[in-house]
Design a protein around this motif. Structure first.
Motif, short mmCIF file in Angstrom:
data_model
loop_
_atom_site.label_atom_id
_atom_site.label_comp_id
_atom_site.label_asym_id
_atom_site.label_seq_id
_atom_site.Cartn_x
_atom_site.Cartn_y
_atom_site.Cartn_z
N UNK A 43 0.84 -1.21 0.00
CA UNK A 43 0.00 0.00 0.00
C UNK A 43 0.87 1.25 0.00
N UNK A 44 1.92 1.25 0.80
CA UNK A 44 2.82 2.41 0.85
C UNK A 44 3.58 2.57 -0.47
N UNK A 90 9.77 12.36 1.99
CA UNK A 90 8.69 11.45 2.38
C UNK A 90 9.32 10.08 2.61
N UNK A 91 9.20 9.58 3.85
CA UNK A 91 9.83 8.32 4.23
C UNK A 91 8.72 7.33 4.58
N UNK A 92 8.70 6.19 3.87
CA UNK A 92 7.67 5.17 4.06
C UNK A 92 8.24 4.02 4.87
N UNK A 93 7.50 3.60 5.90
CA UNK A 93 7.95 2.49 6.75
C UNK A 93 6.73 1.69 7.22
N UNK A 101 3.13 3.66 7.70
CA UNK A 101 3.44 5.02 8.15
C UNK A 101 4.17 5.79 7.06
N UNK A 102 3.74 7.02 6.85
CA UNK A 102 4.45 7.98 6.00
C UNK A 102 4.93 9.11 6.90
N UNK A 103 6.22 9.38 6.85
CA UNK A 103 6.81 10.47 7.63
C UNK A 103 7.18 11.60 6.68
#
Length: 331
Positions: A43-44, A90-93, A101-103
């Protein structure tokens, strides 16, 4: 944390590159860097692809996984920011404790300014490809709209920070004029009303993207008819961790360089409708010593008598001389 290595230019090409990265009177358009953690859900990955499509050409997307923890050690993020001259990230984890989570991260001087973590709600996710319609051209500026009392709170909170970060993320480069034909899509963010204090019941942030369609007006009107059509991506977020900016760094980031404001002329200002208004200051005038020019047209007639019934004629005074002789002197 060790300071970043300072590069000394060895040739003219390197010097031009470093001068382009240095602080300038008018900064370059902001570039967004897209990264992902060692574990990143499907999904991310789909959402990163859609956000990258909206941000092009001011975006760089890396496919390699990175073992980075933004809220614990941001030194790797600062390295990527300086290496790619990117002020947004934009960092995806994805993990068991914090899934999907999107940071969103902002930098100032290649140092982390502030961060906000938004968790994606999987069942609300719809990608660009799931909406079977036309897409906007690359590089266009979107219309941005925010609705909800959370975004307008007088005290800083997670939602005012989210509004500020999302506005910087999607507004695109600063331009003096925008062609109406280029306004082809709109990104709308809305926040629910708060109904509880626990983390689960915190208001969600809804992101929707719409195409702007201009159609023929009705026969009774000459104005065009504007309609919106959803084009994706569609996603709902739940607010997670935040890291607010350091007050001193934020003050320095908000400071305007000298020469940016237009020079104002003394006693000249522009009103709300754009008319230029000037103010003239006059010194104190003594009308008692005012020299006037005598003109026949300004003299009163000798036949006009004062309203008090006196025998004196206006403008004429009799002066007694020797004997019975009298002379009239005009005053």
């Amino acid at each position: 944390m060790l300071p970043l290595r300072q590069i000394k230019p060895k040739n003219a090409r390197t010097k031009r590159y470093l001068d382009n990265k240095a602080p300038q009177q008018t900064e370059n358009p902001r570039t967004t860097l897209f990264l992902k953690y060692t574990t990143c859900s499907e999904i991310l990955q789909l959402l990163l692809t859609d956000l990258y499509a909206l941000k092009r050409p001011l975006a760089v997307k890396f496919g390699k996984k990175n073992d980075i923890h933004p809220f614990e050690d941001p030194s790797s993020l600062e390295f990527f920011s300086e290496k790619n001259d990117a002020s947004l990230m934009v960092f995806a984890s994805h993990s068991k404790k914090r899934p999907h989570c999107l940071t969103f991260i902002r930098f100032f001087g290649f140092k982390v300014l502030d961060m906000i973590e938004l968790s994606v709600i999987p069942e609300t996710m719809r990608t660009l490809s799931q909406f079977k319609n036309e897409k906007t051209a690359q590089g266009l500026k979107p219309l941005l709209s925010f609705s909800g009392s959370g975004f307008e709170s007088p005290t800083p909170n997670a939602y005012t920070l989210a509004k500020s970060v999302l506005l910087d993320m999607f507004k695109g480069p600063d331009v003096a004029e925008v062609d109406v034909e280029g306004l082809q899509y709109m990104i709308h963010f809305s926040v629910d009303e708060e109904d509880g204090d626990d983390a689960v019941s915190k208001p969600q942030i809804h992101m929707r993207s719409y195409l702007i369609r201009t159609k023929k007006s009705v026969p009774a009107s000459n104005l065009p008819r504007v309609e919106v059509e959803e084009m994706g991506p569609r996603v709902d977020f739940r607010v997670g961790r935040i890291q607010e900016a350091d007050p001193e760094m934020l003050k320095e980031a908000m400071r305007k360089p000298k020469g940016m404001d237009p020079k104002t002329k003394k006693n000249i200002e522009t009103d709300i409708i754009g008319d230029k208004v000037g103010r003239i200051h006059l010194g104190k005038q003594d009308l008692g010593n005012l020299q006037t020019r005598k003109m026949k047209g300004l003299k009163r007639s000798r036949d006009v008598v004062d309203g008090d019934g006196d025998d004196e004629v206006m403008g004429v005074a009799e002066m007694g001389l020797e004997g019975d002789k009298r002379a009239r002197v005009e005053v």
